[in-house]
Design a protein around this motif. Structure first.
Motif, PDB file in Angstrom:
ATOM      1  N   ALA A   2       8.415  -2.613   1.065  1.00  0.00           N
ATOM      2  CA  ALA A   2       8.246  -1.094   0.920  1.00  0.00           C
ATOM      3  C   ALA A   2       7.265  -0.512   1.978  1.00  0.00           C
ATOM      4  N   ARG A   3       5.930  -1.507   2.106  1.00  0.00           N
ATOM      5  CA  ARG A   3       4.783  -1.202   2.902  1.00  0.00           C
ATOM      6  C   ARG A   3       5.423  -0.998   4.215  1.00  0.00           C
ATOM      7  N   LEU A 130      12.458   2.844   1.262  1.00  0.00           N
ATOM      8  CA  LEU A 130      11.293   3.381   0.504  1.00  0.00           C
ATOM      9  C   LEU A 130      11.563   4.251  -0.869  1.00  0.00           C
ATOM     10  N   GLN A 147       4.964   7.172  -4.782  1.00  0.00           N
ATOM     11  CA  GLN A 147       5.486   6.236  -3.656  1.00  0.00           C
ATOM     12  C   GLN A 147       5.448   4.809  -4.609  1.00  0.00           C
ATOM     13  N   THR A 149       5.314   0.649  -4.177  1.00  0.00           N
ATOM     14  CA  THR A 149       5.387  -0.581  -2.946  1.00  0.00           C
ATOM     15  C   THR A 149       5.284  -1.689  -3.926  1.00  0.00           C
ATOM     16  N   ASP A 150       5.990  -2.788  -3.124  1.00  0.00           N
ATOM     17  CA  ASP A 150       6.150  -3.907  -3.755  1.00  0.00           C
ATOM     18  C   ASP A 150       6.310  -4.061  -5.368  1.00  0.00           C
TER      19      ASP A 150
END
Length: 418
Positions: A2-3, A130, A147, A149-150
């Motif tokens: 995702a990053r 994403l 958002q 992420t991970d």
């Protein structure tokens, strides 16, 4: 993962988001501070939902991105809970070419929230996607974007507030059409299928059929007449009558040699499918060049069809969303043989439907869309009319087949001196 996906979407807070609902795009934006704006229309329609999610496909490899976008849609349709609502969406920088990123928007009710989150966490572990969640505040008009992420929900500046956005000057897809939905050179389309060789074995078979290279050619000795139009407007009857009357050769696009692979490529995402059909035009052009040295050539559909359907599919909503008349998206490819004359058969929609019912044949997905989506049909017809180099000459196909034939023969004799 995702990053890395996030790193491919610069200027995040400047982006506009578009969700397709009822066949038209609806826009929203994000900002760090809320200034009393009401919730965007997309979120007012989601008042019965606990939360919403967006999934944007961000791979830098456009072939992988196109394939994964299609596969992601299939996966979501299979695994999302019955209480979820799935819509296509995109993110883009207003009026910036090739900034479009495609994805999906998911509305979730309270019962399906937990299984949906588990599914999305699994996705972002492995795939170039994403994920953002949209949370409704105590004030039902206030939604925030967060958002992921991970597999963790990360608050960026405590989230962005979701606010309405005016429609951009250009429909977001209109700035992404060139060499994505419509191809303007042999090399651009060839490169897409070449890159597909490892993931679509059939692509190699198609490449073997292609001419060694496409180059700008002088016109054949005899005229080349293309007959265009939607299904059931009488193209087959007219092209066969012209062949017999003029002693001409009759060719079709896509050419017969591609028939074994059409079903395969019709299942591929637009980038790959459109490249396949674009290359079909170059094979037909090669055939035209050979036949046109000996006899007049009649062609049942050519580049106009390929481009008109692609443009009308890419750009949703009313006619005003289409690229303006004179836009570069309507230009003829510089390396593709130009016909001497292009006839566009037109027909009243109800009469065309009646003829389709009488034929009783199976329809393509695009023909089914023409039947139940009037706006799509209007966009296809308008795109036909706007393509230049050469432009279409419209002929009413409602009279008898013989009357239509005589009218077209008059045009051919006047334009091509046959």
């Amino acid at each position: 993962m995702a990053r890395r996906a996030m790193s491919l979407l610069p200027q995040w807070s400047s982006r506009v988001f578009s969700v397709e609902l009822d066949g038209a795009p609806h826009y929203f934006a994000i900002q760090e501070k809320h200034r009393g704006e009401e919730a965007p229309w997309v979120f007012r329609k989601a008042q019965n939902c606990e939360r919403c999610f967006s999934l944007l496909v961000c791979s830098s490899d456009r072939i992988r991105r196109a394939k994964f976008y299609g596969e992601l849609g299939d996966k979501l349709l299979r695994h999302l809970s019955p209480g979820c609502d799935l819509s296509p969406m995109s993110s883009f920088l207003p009026n910036v070419k090739d900034s479009l990123v495609k994805g999906y928007f998911v509305k979730v009710n309270s019962e399906s929230s937990s299984p949906t989150e588990r599914l999305l966490r699994d996705l972002i572990q492995h795939d170039p996607v994403l994920v953002c969640s949209y949370l409704r505040g105590e004030d039902s008009q206030l939604w925030t974007q967060h958002q992921w992420t991970d597999s963790q929900l990360v608050e960026v500046s405590k989230g962005y507030y979701v606010v309405p956005s005016e429609a951009p000057e250009y429909h977001p897809s209109a700035l992404n059409i060139i060499n994505s939905d419509v191809f303007y050179s042999f090399e651009e389309a060839y490169e897409v299928l070449k890159q597909c060789g490892d993931i679509i074995p059939e692509a190699k078979s198609v490449l073997e059929l292609l001419p060694s290279r496409a180059e700008t050619r002088s016109k054949p000795d005899f005229p080349v007449i293309v007959i265009e139009g939607l299904d059931a407007t009488g193209k087959t009857t007219l092209t066969e009558s012209l062949r017999d009357t003029l002693g001409a050769a009759l060719l079709r696009s896509p050419p017969q040699c591609l028939s074994p692979w059409r079903a395969c490529f019709d299942q591929e995402p637009p980038l790959i499918r459109r490249a396949f059909y674009a290359l079909g035009n170059y094979i037909t052009a090669e055939q035209i060049g050979q036949q046109g040295m000996k006899t007049p050539v009649i062609v049942d559909r050519f580049w106009h069809s390929t481009a008109a359907y692609a443009i009308a599919t890419a750009v949703s909503g009313p006619l005003c969303n289409l690229p303006a008349e004179g836009s570069e998206v309507y230009r003829w490819p510089s390396d593709l043989l130009q016909p001497s004359l292009v006839i566009l058969l037109t027909l009243d929609p109800e009469e065309r439907k009646r003829r389709l019912r009488n034929r009783g044949q199976g329809k393509t997905d695009e023909e089914q869309e023409l039947d139940h989506n009037q706006l799509f049909r209007l966009r296809v017809e308008e795109a036909y009319r706007r393509i230049s180099g050469p432009a279409c000459i419209s002929v009413d196909a409602s009279p008898s087949a013989d009357q239509v034939l005589q009218q077209v023969l008059l045009l051919i004799r006047g334009k091509c001196h046959l």
